[in-house]
Design a protein around this motif. Structure first.
Motif: not given
Length: 174
Positions: A139-164
């Motif tokens: 804690g105090p705020n546990t976060v789990v990053v997995e799947g596509e998000d883990l791969h995106g962070l590892a690859a250094g890709w850019t996170l963007a908003r597309v609508g909602e």
């Protein structure tokens, strides 16, 4: 005397990317993770904060080889330092990481913090066969990053908003 570059098999230790890091959790990251904890729909904002953050990956001592004498008594022991992988109830592995030394000490005060960019922590998780990066397990705020998000962070890709929705954008050269 031979220079270090001339010694066969020698390795150079690189300096930290964070030489003035005091180990405190970055305020912007702490705020984003707290927002996510109170509203899971804020997960994309937590990812965006993680994308540019420094994390602390704990390393702990693990017993290595033990030598024995003729009577079977231990003569010498060796130990190695290792990053920490946690096995979940479903059998999947997660690499532990922390936002700051306070969160790390709440989990294990004897662990040594290694400051790394989130991208490197995510890459390490994948290299170790982990399915997730588990941040601030105590804690105090546990976060789990997995799947596509883990791969995106590892690859250094850019996170963007597309609508909602949030989406990972790969560079055109990949």
């Amino acid at each position: 005397m031979a220079g270090q570059d001339e010694i066969a098999g020698s390795r150079r230790l690189l300096g930290s990317e964070y030489p003035n890091d005091d180990g405190a959790a970055p305020a912007s990251l702490t705020a984003a993770l707290a927002d996510h904890a109170s509203d899971p729909a804020r997960y994309p904002e937590a990812l965006a904060a993680l994308q540019v953050a420094r994390l602390l990956v704990p390393v702990v001592a693990v017993l290595g080889e033990v030598g024995h004498d003729a009577q079977g008594l231990a003569l010498d022991k060796s130990s190695d330092m290792a990053a920490v992988l946690l096995t979940g109830a479903d059998g999947r592995l997660a690499l532990l990481a922390f936002t700051g030394t306070e969160a790390l000490a709440a989990w294990d005060p004897t662990a040594r913090p290694v400051p790394v960019p989130t991208r490197l922590a995510a890459q390490s998780a994948l290299q170790e066969g982990a399915a997730a990066l588990l941040i601030d397990i105590a804690g105090p705020n546990t976060v789990v990053v997995e799947g596509e998000d883990l791969h995106g962070l590892a690859a250094g890709w850019t996170l963007a908003r597309v609508g909602e929705q949030a989406a990972w954008i790969r560079p055109a050269t990949e």
